[in-house]
Design a protein around this motif. Structure first.
Motif, short mmCIF file in Angstrom:
data_model
loop_
_atom_site.label_atom_id
_atom_site.label_comp_id
_atom_site.label_asym_id
_atom_site.label_seq_id
_atom_site.Cartn_x
_atom_site.Cartn_y
_atom_site.Cartn_z
N PHE A 98 -45.73 34.57 -22.04
CA PHE A 98 -46.81 35.23 -21.31
C PHE A 98 -48.10 34.42 -21.40
O PHE A 98 -48.77 34.19 -20.39
N ILE A 99 -48.44 33.97 -22.59
CA ILE A 99 -49.66 33.16 -22.77
C ILE A 99 -49.56 31.86 -21.99
O ILE A 99 -50.52 31.45 -21.32
N ASN A 100 -48.40 31.24 -22.03
CA ASN A 100 -48.22 29.93 -21.40
C ASN A 100 -48.25 29.98 -19.87
O ASN A 100 -48.40 28.93 -19.23
N ILE A 101 -48.15 31.17 -19.30
CA ILE A 101 -48.23 31.25 -17.84
C ILE A 101 -49.62 30.81 -17.36
O ILE A 101 -49.77 30.31 -16.25
N LEU A 102 -50.63 30.98 -18.22
CA LEU A 102 -51.98 30.48 -17.87
C LEU A 102 -51.96 28.97 -17.69
O LEU A 102 -52.58 28.44 -16.76
N ILE A 103 -51.25 28.29 -18.58
CA ILE A 103 -51.17 26.83 -18.50
C ILE A 103 -50.30 26.41 -17.30
O ILE A 103 -50.67 25.53 -16.52
N ASP A 105 -62.58 25.26 -14.86
CA ASP A 105 -62.63 24.57 -16.14
C ASP A 105 -61.27 24.63 -16.84
O ASP A 105 -60.94 25.62 -17.49
N GLU A 106 -60.49 23.55 -16.69
CA GLU A 106 -59.17 23.50 -17.31
C GLU A 106 -59.26 23.39 -18.82
O GLU A 106 -58.42 23.95 -19.54
N VAL A 107 -60.26 22.68 -19.33
CA VAL A 107 -60.42 22.55 -20.78
C VAL A 107 -60.63 23.93 -21.40
O VAL A 107 -60.00 24.28 -22.41
N PHE A 108 -61.48 24.72 -20.79
CA PHE A 108 -61.70 26.09 -21.26
C PHE A 108 -60.40 26.89 -21.24
O PHE A 108 -60.05 27.55 -22.22
N LEU A 109 -59.66 26.81 -20.13
CA LEU A 109 -58.42 27.56 -20.01
C LEU A 109 -57.44 27.18 -21.11
O LEU A 109 -56.86 28.05 -21.77
N ARG A 110 -57.26 25.88 -21.34
CA ARG A 110 -56.33 25.43 -22.37
C ARG A 110 -56.79 25.86 -23.77
O ARG A 110 -55.98 26.28 -24.60
N LYS A 111 -58.09 25.75 -24.03
CA LYS A 111 -58.63 26.15 -25.33
C LYS A 111 -58.39 27.64 -25.58
O LYS A 111 -57.98 28.04 -26.67
N GLU A 112 -58.63 28.44 -24.55
CA GLU A 112 -58.43 29.89 -24.70
C GLU A 112 -56.95 30.22 -24.90
O GLU A 112 -56.61 31.11 -25.70
N ALA A 113 -56.08 29.53 -24.18
CA ALA A 113 -54.64 29.76 -24.37
C ALA A 113 -54.23 29.40 -25.80
O ALA A 113 -53.45 30.13 -26.43
N ASP A 114 -54.77 28.30 -26.33
CA ASP A 114 -54.50 27.92 -27.73
C ASP A 114 -55.00 29.00 -28.69
O ASP A 114 -54.32 29.35 -29.65
N GLN A 115 -56.19 29.53 -28.42
CA GLN A 115 -56.74 30.58 -29.29
C GLN A 115 -55.91 31.86 -29.21
O GLN A 115 -55.75 32.57 -30.21
N MET A 116 -55.38 32.15 -28.04
CA MET A 116 -54.49 33.31 -27.91
C MET A 116 -53.22 33.08 -28.74
O MET A 116 -52.70 34.02 -29.35
N GLY A 117 -52.75 31.85 -28.75
CA GLY A 117 -51.59 31.51 -29.59
C GLY A 117 -51.91 31.68 -31.07
O GLY A 117 -51.08 32.20 -31.83
N ARG A 122 -57.49 39.77 -22.25
CA ARG A 122 -57.98 38.43 -22.53
C ARG A 122 -57.46 37.42 -21.51
O ARG A 122 -58.21 36.56 -21.04
N SER A 123 -56.20 37.53 -21.14
CA SER A 123 -55.66 36.60 -20.15
C SER A 123 -56.36 36.77 -18.81
O SER A 123 -56.63 35.78 -18.11
N GLN A 124 -56.70 38.00 -18.45
CA GLN A 124 -57.43 38.24 -17.20
C GLN A 124 -58.84 37.65 -17.27
O GLN A 124 -59.33 37.07 -16.30
#
Length: 195
Positions: A85-90, A168-180, A155-157
């Motif tokens: 689910f988290i990785n769908i953002l990436i 901002d892809e860097v932001f998106l990836r950082k947030e996905a990492d933090q969700m992990g 949070r994903s929304q």
């Protein structure tokens, strides 16, 4: 071309256009043009835009259900499934940065329009909520499973909305990492001995 095939093409084109342009800003002509059919042929399948919207929501519900079933089959552990689910953002980052989340944007638009289909559209979020809640319960966090599901869904929304606003892809990836990282903390909490 069979009737069913043309209908499916109309629904798929409408789904894409509703995502990219919004429901309100997509016309019959836009959809007919995307499918390259006459308006008469178009009206044979759908009499109103609301009928198309209902079909698009049904398609999204079915696609979401299939995706959740796939994650269920592929993920050996509930945490692996939640990571899907988290990785769908990436996986969808390019589309999210350009158009936002397909579920969130549609539900928000239908709410603004006070559209009769709003409740049905919200069922897509309910699918995610119920599925995530079940995964957290399987992790051993049953008493708070629904609250955890709502937290990660919210949070994903938020991440999708801000990644779209700022591209901002860097932001998106950082947030996905933090969700992990947050998920790892949940796993540790679930496996900690109860005192």
């Amino acid at each position: 071309m069979s009737v069913q095939t043309t209908r499916d093409q109309i629904i798929e084109a409408a789904d894409l256009l509703f995502y990219r342009q919004g429901y309100e800003h997509t016309s019959f002509a836009d959809i007919a043009g995307a499918v390259q059919i006459s308006r008469g042929n178009f009206y044979y399948h759908f009499k109103s835009k609301d009928e198309i919207l209902d079909a698009v929501i049904a398609l999204r519900l079915a696609n979401t259900q299939r995706m959740l079933e796939l994650w269920e089959a592929e993920g050996q552990h509930p945490a692996d499934r939640i990571r899907s689910f988290i990785n769908i953002l990436i996986a969808n980052r390019t589309k999210i940065m350009r158009y936002g989340c397909p579920v969130g944007t549609l539900c928000t638009e239908l709410a603004k329009l006070d559209h009769v289909a709003q409740t049905e559209g919200n069922r897509i979020f309910t699918l995610f909520r119920d599925w995530l809640s079940r995964q957290f319960a399987l992790l051993g966090l049953e008493p708070e499973a629904d609250a955890l599901a709502m937290h990660i869904l919210a949070r994903s929304q938020g991440v999708a909305t801000l990644a779209n606003a700022f591209h901002d892809e860097v932001f998106l990836r950082k947030e996905a990492d933090q969700m992990g990282d947050w998920l790892e903390a949940c796993i540790q909490k679930a496996s900690a001995p109860q005192s």
